[in-house]
Write a protein that holds these residues in place. Structure first.
Motif: not given
Ligand SMILES: O=C(O)C1=N[C@H](C(=O)O)C[C@H](O)C1
Ligand SMILES: NC(=O)C1=CN([C@@H]2O[C@H](COP(=O)(O)OP(=O)(O)OC[C@H]3O[C@@H](n4cnc5c(N)ncnc54)[C@H](OP(=O)(O)O)[C@@H]3O)[C@@H](O)[C@H]2O)C=CC1
Length: 251
Positions: A80, A106-107, A136, A144-146, A197, A222
């Motif tokens: 991300t 991003p995902n 987590h 999150s990036g998503t 996630a 993933f």
């Molecule tokens: O750090 C994670 O675990 C994840 N990161 C990505 C995000 O920031 O979107 C993808 C997913 O959510 C898991």
């Protein structure tokens, strides 16, 4: 047929170690390097890597991808931290090496990509939209990036439909109580032991709520997306942002 030569950067991390296993298990791929923080990037070129899977940290990813691009190694990037400024600089680097491809996803979860696709479709029909992401507690970035991408997609669809700003009568709030403002869409981040996630997209209008929820229960979720990215990026020069471009979603 010769196997595609693949490296993983960030190979000892939560995602990287899973990606190493997935590449090793794929019959058409060969793992040629598994790099940690202290390993030289030159290993990629020395071992003839054709594709690098980048799963490190927002502070490391730009330099790692830059090395790949300058050396003609295709990159599949899950890390991300990609601002518009970073993406613009990467596009310029890629213009100098036609033939090299970078996928920034991003995902990699197919369900998460579908969540964004459905959110784009739903956005214009609802007065209100908010995003809640749950992860987590070892995660470095928030939101999150998503979730950021999901909020941007919703904002784009709202703008295209000519929707006004969302209703919100809040005049006093503790800092952060209304979440992060991503182009007018509030995004809330939960960090909780036991989670992997997860994301909920909430749409509201008079008398009805639509909730789109996605859960990644483990990091194996993933890997089909990572492997799809590896196989497709070699034939897709330039920058691709989002795994949806490899999924034929309208077909
Ligand atoms: O750090 C994670 O675990 C994840 N990161 C990505 C995000 O920031 O979107 C993808 C997913 O959510 C898991
Ligand atoms: N797109 C997607 O579907 C997903 C994306 N992610 C994203 O992927 C990234 C990694 O997540 P996660 O695996 O949970 O994180 P981890 O912290 O578990 O793993 C990151 C690994 O990268 C290593 N690292 C850091 N900098 C470098 C570097 N310069 N060169 C080589 N290795 C380096 C770290 O080493 P050290 O411990 O020594 O710092 C660590 O082993 C995050 O940005 C996360 O948001 C996560 C899940 C899914």
């Amino acid at each position: 047929m010769s196997k595609l030569r693949v490296a993983v950067i960030g190979a000892r991390g939560r995602m990287g170690s899973e990606a190493v296993r997935a590449v090793e298990a794929a019959e058409d791929l060969e793992l040629v390097a598994a790099l940690g923080r202290d390993d030289p990037l030159e290993t990629l070129t020395e071992r003839g890597a054709q594709v690098a899977v980048e799963l490190t940290h927002p502070d490391s990813v730009v330099a790692n991808v830059g090395f790949c691009v300058r050396n003609g190694v295709h990159a599949v990037v899950g890390t991300t931290g990609w601002t518009e400024e970073r993406l613009g600089a990467l596009r310029e680097e890629l213009a100098a090496v036609p033939g090299t491809g970078v996928l920034i996803a991003p995902n990699f979860g197919i369900g998460a990509v579908l969540t964004m696709h459905f959110a784009r479709q739903a956005a214009r029909f609802f007065e209100s939209a908010e995003v809640v992401e749950l992860h987590h507690p070892g995660k470095a970035d928030a939101p999150s990036g998503t979730a950021t991408r999901t909020a941007q997609v919703i904002a784009e669809a709202r703008r295209a439909a000519g929707l006004p700003p969302q209703p919100d009568a809040t005049t006093s709030a503790l800092e952060g109580a209304r979440g992060a403002d991503v182009e007018g869409v509030p995004v809330h981040a939960v960090r909780l032991r036991g989670l992997v996630a997860h994301q909920e997209v909430l749409f509201g209008d008079e008398g009805e709520i639509l909730t789109i929820r996605h859960d990644s229960m483990n990091r194996g979720s993933f890997m089909p997306g990572v492997l799809l990215g590896v196989r497709r990026v070699v034939g897709t020069p330039g920058l691709t942002v989002g795994l949806e471009h490899f999924l034929d979603l309208d077909g």
